[in-house]
Design a protein around this motif. Structure first.
Motif, PDB file in Angstrom:
ATOM      1  N   GLN A  31       0.802  -1.219   0.000  1.00  0.00           N
ATOM      2  CA  GLN A  31       0.000   0.000   0.000  1.00  0.00           C
ATOM      3  C   GLN A  31       0.839   1.275   0.000  1.00  0.00           C
ATOM      4  OE1 GLN A  31      -2.743  -0.308   3.254  1.00  0.00           O
ATOM      5  NE2 GLN A  31      -3.755  -2.105   2.408  1.00  0.00           N
ATOM      6  N   HIS A  32       2.095   1.183   0.411  1.00  0.00           N
ATOM      7  CA  HIS A  32       2.945   2.375   0.540  1.00  0.00           C
ATOM      8  C   HIS A  32       4.267   2.184  -0.216  1.00  0.00           C
ATOM      9  CE1 HIS A  32       0.173   3.936   3.531  1.00  0.00           C
ATOM     10  NE2 HIS A  32       0.182   2.733   4.084  1.00  0.00           N
ATOM     11  N   ARG A  33       4.172   1.750  -1.460  1.00  0.00           N
ATOM     12  CA  ARG A  33       5.374   1.505  -2.265  1.00  0.00           C
ATOM     13  C   ARG A  33       6.245   2.744  -2.450  1.00  0.00           C
ATOM     14  NH1 ARG A  33       3.511  -2.187  -7.187  1.00  0.00           N
ATOM     15  NH2 ARG A  33       3.088  -4.016  -5.959  1.00  0.00           N
ATOM     16  N   GLU A  34       5.623   3.902  -2.466  1.00  0.00           N
ATOM     17  CA  GLU A  34       6.363   5.147  -2.702  1.00  0.00           C
ATOM     18  C   GLU A  34       7.145   5.608  -1.469  1.00  0.00           C
ATOM     19  OE1 GLU A  34       6.436   6.520  -5.757  1.00  0.00           O
ATOM     20  OE2 GLU A  34       5.121   4.903  -6.422  1.00  0.00           O
ATOM     21  N   GLU A  35       6.810   5.072  -0.317  1.00  0.00           N
ATOM     22  CA  GLU A  35       7.415   5.508   0.942  1.00  0.00           C
ATOM     23  C   GLU A  35       8.647   4.665   1.276  1.00  0.00           C
ATOM     24  OE1 GLU A  35       6.516   8.168   2.633  1.00  0.00           O
ATOM     25  OE2 GLU A  35       4.868   8.551   1.230  1.00  0.00           O
ATOM     26  N   ALA A  36       9.796   5.250   1.110  1.00  0.00           N
ATOM     27  CA  ALA A  36      11.048   4.527   1.344  1.00  0.00           C
ATOM     28  C   ALA A  36      11.162   4.015   2.779  1.00  0.00           C
ATOM     29  CB  ALA A  36      12.240   5.423   1.018  1.00  0.00           C
ATOM     30  N   ARG A  37      10.712   4.798   3.738  1.00  0.00           N
ATOM     31  CA  ARG A  37      10.810   4.359   5.142  1.00  0.00           C
ATOM     32  C   ARG A  37       9.955   3.129   5.414  1.00  0.00           C
ATOM     33  NH1 ARG A  37      10.428   9.924   8.566  1.00  0.00           N
ATOM     34  NH2 ARG A  37      12.667  10.254   8.766  1.00  0.00           N
ATOM     35  N   VAL A  38       8.781   3.064   4.811  1.00  0.00           N
ATOM     36  CA  VAL A  38       7.922   1.891   4.975  1.00  0.00           C
ATOM     37  C   VAL A  38       8.603   0.675   4.346  1.00  0.00           C
ATOM     38  CG1 VAL A  38       5.696   0.842   4.370  1.00  0.00           C
ATOM     39  CG2 VAL A  38       5.796   3.244   5.082  1.00  0.00           C
ATOM     40  N   GLN A  39       9.184   0.866   3.172  1.00  0.00           N
ATOM     41  CA  GLN A  39       9.870  -0.234   2.488  1.00  0.00           C
ATOM     42  C   GLN A  39      11.077  -0.714   3.304  1.00  0.00           C
ATOM     43  OE1 GLN A  39       8.370  -1.618  -0.258  1.00  0.00           O
ATOM     44  NE2 GLN A  39       6.839  -0.086   0.303  1.00  0.00           N
ATOM     45  N   GLU A  40      11.829   0.219   3.829  1.00  0.00           N
ATOM     46  CA  GLU A  40      12.983  -0.152   4.645  1.00  0.00           C
ATOM     47  C   GLU A  40      12.543  -0.937   5.878  1.00  0.00           C
ATOM     48  OE1 GLU A  40      16.489   1.796   7.424  1.00  0.00           O
ATOM     49  OE2 GLU A  40      15.078   3.129   6.416  1.00  0.00           O
ATOM     50  N   ALA A  41      11.562  -0.417   6.595  1.00  0.00           N
ATOM     51  CA  ALA A  41      11.077  -1.093   7.809  1.00  0.00           C
ATOM     52  C   ALA A  41      10.520  -2.471   7.474  1.00  0.00           C
ATOM     53  CB  ALA A  41      10.015  -0.235   8.488  1.00  0.00           C
ATOM     54  N   GLY A  42       9.775  -2.557   6.381  1.00  0.00           N
ATOM     55  CA  GLY A  42       9.223  -3.840   5.966  1.00  0.00           C
ATOM     56  C   GLY A  42      10.307  -4.852   5.658  1.00  0.00           C
ATOM     57  N   CYS A  43      11.353  -4.398   4.998  1.00  0.00           N
ATOM     58  CA  CYS A  43      12.476  -5.296   4.680  1.00  0.00           C
ATOM     59  C   CYS A  43      13.164  -5.790   5.952  1.00  0.00           C
ATOM     60  CB  CYS A  43      13.478  -4.597   3.767  1.00  0.00           C
ATOM     61  SG  CYS A  43      12.876  -4.379   2.081  1.00  0.00           S
ATOM     62  N   TRP A  44      13.304  -4.923   6.946  1.00  0.00           N
ATOM     63  CA  TRP A  44      13.924  -5.347   8.212  1.00  0.00           C
ATOM     64  C   TRP A  44      13.059  -6.408   8.902  1.00  0.00           C
ATOM     65  CZ3 TRP A  44      18.720  -4.936   8.267  1.00  0.00           C
ATOM     66  CH2 TRP A  44      19.408  -3.770   7.923  1.00  0.00           C
ATOM     67  N   VAL A  45      11.752  -6.231   8.860  1.00  0.00           N
ATOM     68  CA  VAL A  45      10.849  -7.233   9.459  1.00  0.00           C
ATOM     69  C   VAL A  45      10.987  -8.560   8.713  1.00  0.00           C
ATOM     70  CG1 VAL A  45       8.445  -7.873   9.888  1.00  0.00           C
ATOM     71  CG2 VAL A  45       9.222  -5.551  10.381  1.00  0.00           C
ATOM     72  N   VAL A  46      10.993  -8.514   7.386  1.00  0.00           N
ATOM     73  CA  VAL A  46      11.155  -9.737   6.597  1.00  0.00           C
ATOM     74  C   VAL A  46      12.484 -10.406   6.946  1.00  0.00           C
ATOM     75  CG1 VAL A  46      11.471 -10.660   4.254  1.00  0.00           C
ATOM     76  CG2 VAL A  46       9.637  -9.010   4.725  1.00  0.00           C
ATOM     77  N   ASP A  74      14.009  -2.224  -6.204  1.00  0.00           N
ATOM     78  CA  ASP A  74      13.851  -1.625  -7.522  1.00  0.00           C
ATOM     79  C   ASP A  74      13.316  -0.198  -7.423  1.00  0.00           C
ATOM     80  OD1 ASP A  74      13.774  -1.513 -10.354  1.00  0.00           O
ATOM     81  OD2 ASP A  74      11.679  -2.130 -10.341  1.00  0.00           O
ATOM     82  N   LYS A  75      12.279  -0.011  -6.648  1.00  0.00           N
ATOM     83  CA  LYS A  75      11.616   1.293  -6.538  1.00  0.00           C
ATOM     84  C   LYS A  75      12.500   2.338  -5.861  1.00  0.00           C
ATOM     85  CE  LYS A  75       7.934   3.873  -6.868  1.00  0.00           C
ATOM     86  NZ  LYS A  75       7.551   4.364  -8.169  1.00  0.00           N
ATOM     87  N   HIS A  76      13.313   1.915  -4.924  1.00  0.00           N
ATOM     88  CA  HIS A  76      14.128   2.847  -4.139  1.00  0.00           C
ATOM     89  C   HIS A  76      15.624   2.528  -4.310  1.00  0.00           C
ATOM     90  CE1 HIS A  76      10.474   4.369  -2.347  1.00  0.00           C
ATOM     91  NE2 HIS A  76      10.085   3.114  -2.200  1.00  0.00           N
ATOM     92  N   SER A  77      16.009   2.383  -5.557  1.00  0.00           N
ATOM     93  CA  SER A  77      17.385   1.977  -5.869  1.00  0.00           C
ATOM     94  C   SER A  77      18.435   3.002  -5.441  1.00  0.00           C
ATOM     95  CB  SER A  77      17.519   1.680  -7.365  1.00  0.00           C
ATOM     96  OG  SER A  77      17.199   2.832  -8.119  1.00  0.00           O
ATOM     97  N   ALA A  78      18.048   4.253  -5.277  1.00  0.00           N
ATOM     98  CA  ALA A  78      19.016   5.295  -4.902  1.00  0.00           C
ATOM     99  C   ALA A  78      19.059   5.545  -3.395  1.00  0.00           C
ATOM    100  CB  ALA A  78      18.672   6.597  -5.623  1.00  0.00           C
ATOM    101  N   ILE A  79      18.286   4.806  -2.633  1.00  0.00           N
ATOM    102  CA  ILE A  79      18.228   5.047  -1.189  1.00  0.00           C
ATOM    103  C   ILE A  79      18.979   3.935  -0.464  1.00  0.00           C
ATOM    104  CG2 ILE A  79      16.695   5.360   0.805  1.00  0.00           C
ATOM    105  CD1 ILE A  79      14.690   6.565  -1.197  1.00  0.00           C
ATOM    106  N   ALA A  80      20.125   4.275   0.077  1.00  0.00           N
ATOM    107  CA  ALA A  80      21.008   3.294   0.695  1.00  0.00           C
ATOM    108  C   ALA A  80      20.345   2.510   1.815  1.00  0.00           C
ATOM    109  CB  ALA A  80      22.266   3.993   1.216  1.00  0.00           C
ATOM    110  N   ALA A  81      19.541   3.162   2.631  1.00  0.00           N
ATOM    111  CA  ALA A  81      18.899   2.474   3.756  1.00  0.00           C
ATOM    112  C   ALA A  81      17.975   1.354   3.274  1.00  0.00           C
ATOM    113  CB  ALA A  81      18.126   3.469   4.615  1.00  0.00           C
TER     114      ALA A  81
END
Length: 127
Positions: A31-46, A74-81
């Protein structure tokens, strides 16, 4: 918050997973693909729940988790976190995946990612 609760804590991971944390995380990532922080947090949970995702969840959840992490990369390829968190998640998923599905999924998205990104993702898995 889920990541902080279950990082390096097997007992907390079981509790969090039993209450649907994986499903909730994947829904938030979708639901929040555009939000890098949500993606980062989700990846840490996974990453933290990878063993349970691979061994105790349905195959669909495993596939969806892998794809969600790849989409975040892919979506946040420029965001190191995001790249760091996603790399950790893929490494963790792959380490518990005896079927090689994580690597196959990465190769399957090769056309979308391009050669250099695919090589980078595969090198992350093999670390």
């Amino acid at each position: 918050a889920l990541f902080c609760t279950c990082v390096h804590n097997a007992e907390a991971q079981k509790i969090v997973e039993a209450h649907g944390a994986v499903k909730a995380t994947l829904e938030a990532m979708e639901q929040h693909r555009e939000e890098a922080r949500v993606q980062e947090a989700g990846c840490w949970v996974v990453k933290e729940l990878a063993k349970m995702i691979v061994t105790k969840q349905s195959r669909t959840t495993f596939v969806t988790s892998t794809q969600a992490v790849l989409k975040a990369m892919d979506k946040h390829s420029a965001i190191a976190a995001v790249q760091t968190a996603a790399g950790g998640a893929l490494r963790s998923l792959a380490s518990h995946d005896s079927s090689g599905w994580v690597q196959t999924a990465c190769l399957g998205r090769c056309g979308r990612f391009g050669r250099s990104t695919t090589k980078r993702i595969l090198s992350v898995i093999k670390e």
